[in-house]
Design a protein around this motif. Structure first.
Motif, short mmCIF file in Angstrom:
data_model
loop_
_atom_site.label_atom_id
_atom_site.label_comp_id
_atom_site.label_asym_id
_atom_site.label_seq_id
_atom_site.Cartn_x
_atom_site.Cartn_y
_atom_site.Cartn_z
N ASN A 124 -1.99 -4.02 -9.87
CA ASN A 124 -1.94 -2.79 -9.07
C ASN A 124 -1.13 -1.71 -9.77
O ASN A 124 -1.47 -0.52 -9.70
CB ASN A 124 -1.37 -3.08 -7.69
N GLN A 127 -3.25 0.21 -12.44
CA GLN A 127 -4.39 1.07 -12.09
C GLN A 127 -4.15 2.52 -12.45
O GLN A 127 -5.06 3.20 -12.94
CB GLN A 127 -4.70 0.94 -10.59
N THR A 261 -13.08 6.11 -1.11
CA THR A 261 -12.96 4.67 -1.31
C THR A 261 -14.10 4.13 -2.16
O THR A 261 -15.17 4.75 -2.28
CB THR A 261 -12.94 3.91 0.02
N GLY A 297 -8.76 -2.92 -11.34
CA GLY A 297 -8.92 -2.12 -10.14
C GLY A 297 -8.93 -0.65 -10.52
O GLY A 297 -8.47 -0.28 -11.61
N PRO A 298 -9.48 0.18 -9.65
CA PRO A 298 -10.03 -0.12 -8.33
C PRO A 298 -11.46 -0.63 -8.42
O PRO A 298 -12.16 -0.41 -9.41
CB PRO A 298 -10.00 1.25 -7.64
N ASP A 306 -10.65 0.00 -1.66
CA ASP A 306 -9.83 0.60 -2.71
C ASP A 306 -9.99 2.12 -2.70
O ASP A 306 -11.12 2.63 -2.73
CB ASP A 306 -10.22 0.07 -4.08
#
Length: 354
Positions: A124, A127, A261, A297-298, A306
């Motif tokens: 995370n 990202q 998202t 990610g995302p 996300d």
């Protein structure tokens, strides 16, 4: 790199831990500036310090690449981690899901601290890309765009898929890439209906659709680019499908901005392909982040919550596939900016009939 470790340490209170064992090579690289492959070491981060645990084979290399990082040189990695945790008074260790069952069982039986399995903690942090990371991905994507475009001039009937992939990999190596981030996909004819059809000995034939999907490292960061071309007229079904996929990609890319998202982006593309009659032929997700790894990610796919944020780099890759007939995919790399996005891929997106 010390700032990145501090960002990890700043998560400890929220996660109810006071130490973290980094087993992923990519996460070691991100946090410490170096890694060891194949489980040959760990980066142990506590609330007080960080130490790289490995054996003497890597001592000279790590001293040169990360001279300020304390090293624990041993053959008993997990025992060394346990000893250090005890020395600093740590009580709860977070671990990544890249640990093997054997490693977990040893920790469960012998570790001084409690254990908390935690997925995605460092991922995370990775990202949001820093300027140097963005510059490396920009360079990788630009070079890959040039390489794929150069390959178009080499493709011909009678060339094998494997020869095409090898030509591209040689060209990229000659022009500055340090390697591939996955096996280069060249899938032609009926095999182009295989989204992950790695290059084979099949020969390219008249009227084949040829999908090329590749990722190449430059300065430690990867690109991810897909283009589909045709060797002669591929027929109305595939030409119409290509136009629908190209329009789909344009609609998705137009919506990329902070706050949207992954599920919303996917729905834009999936809904449009459904109106065009291709909904059931779109059989995979719409995209993902890239960076040190080819998949980060995302995530962009059905229902993914996300949220896109500035300075993330993502792919947008709609495709449709028809068993025993062929398929196609178009994939671009995008930098999410505060105002929207910047498209990094420069290879032509229109259907090229060679």
């Amino acid at each position: 790199m010390s700032t990145r470790i501090e960002r990890l340490q700043a998560q400890f209170d929220r996660l109810s831990i006071d130490s973290f064992l980094v087993s992923s090579a990519s996460n070691q690289q991100y946090l410490a500036g170096a890694s060891v492959e194949g489980g040959d070491g760990y980066l142990l981060v506590t609330a007080k310090d960080a130490v790289f645990i490995t054996d003497a084979r890597y001592l000279t290399e790590l001293k040169a690449t990360i001279p300020d990082m304390p090293l624990a040189i041993t053959r008993d990695y997990l025992q060394a981690a346990n000893d250090h945790l005890q020395a600093v008074g740590a009580t709860v260790l977070g671990i990544e899901d890249s640990l093997s069952l054997n490693e977990y069982q040893w920790l469960d039986e012998h570790l001084w601290t409690d254990i908390v399995p935690l997925a995605g903690v460092v991922d995370n942090l990775r990202q949001i890309k820093e300027p140097a990371e963005i510059a490396a991905i920009r360079k990788a994507t630009a070079l890959t765009s040039q390489g794929v475009t150069a390959l178009f001039d080499q493709l011909h009937v009678g060339m094998s898929e494997r020869q095409a992939a090898q030509w591209l990999e040689r060209w990229m190596g000659d022009h500055g890439s340090t390697g591939t981030s996955f096996d280069t996909i060249v899938a032609s004819g009926k095999r182009s209906a295989w989204p992950h059809g790695s290059a084979s000995d099949k020969l390219l034939a008249d009227h084949d659709m040829v999908t090329i999907d590749c990722g190449f490292y430059v300065d430690g960061y990867t690109s991810d680019v897909t283009r589909t071309v045709a060797l002669g007229d591929p027929g109305e079904l595939l030409k119409s499908a290509y136009q629908a996929v190209q329009t789909t990609q344009e609609k998705i890319m137009a919506a990329v901005k902070p706050g949207v998202t992954g599920g919303e982006l996917d729905k834009i593309g999936r809904d449009y392909l459904t109106t065009q009659g291709y909904g059931e032929a779109f059989i995979h997700g719409t995209g993902h982040g890239i960076g040190l790894d080819i998949h980060e990610g995302p995530n962009i796919g059905r229902g993914w919550p996300d949220v896109m944020a500035a300075n993330e780099v993502i792919t947008v890759e709609p495709g449709v596939y028809f068993a025993d007939q062929g398929g196609l995919r178009i994939e671009d790399d995008l930098l999410v900016t505060p105002e929207g996005h910047e498209t990094l891929t420069t290879a032509p997106r229109n259907l090229i009939i060679l």
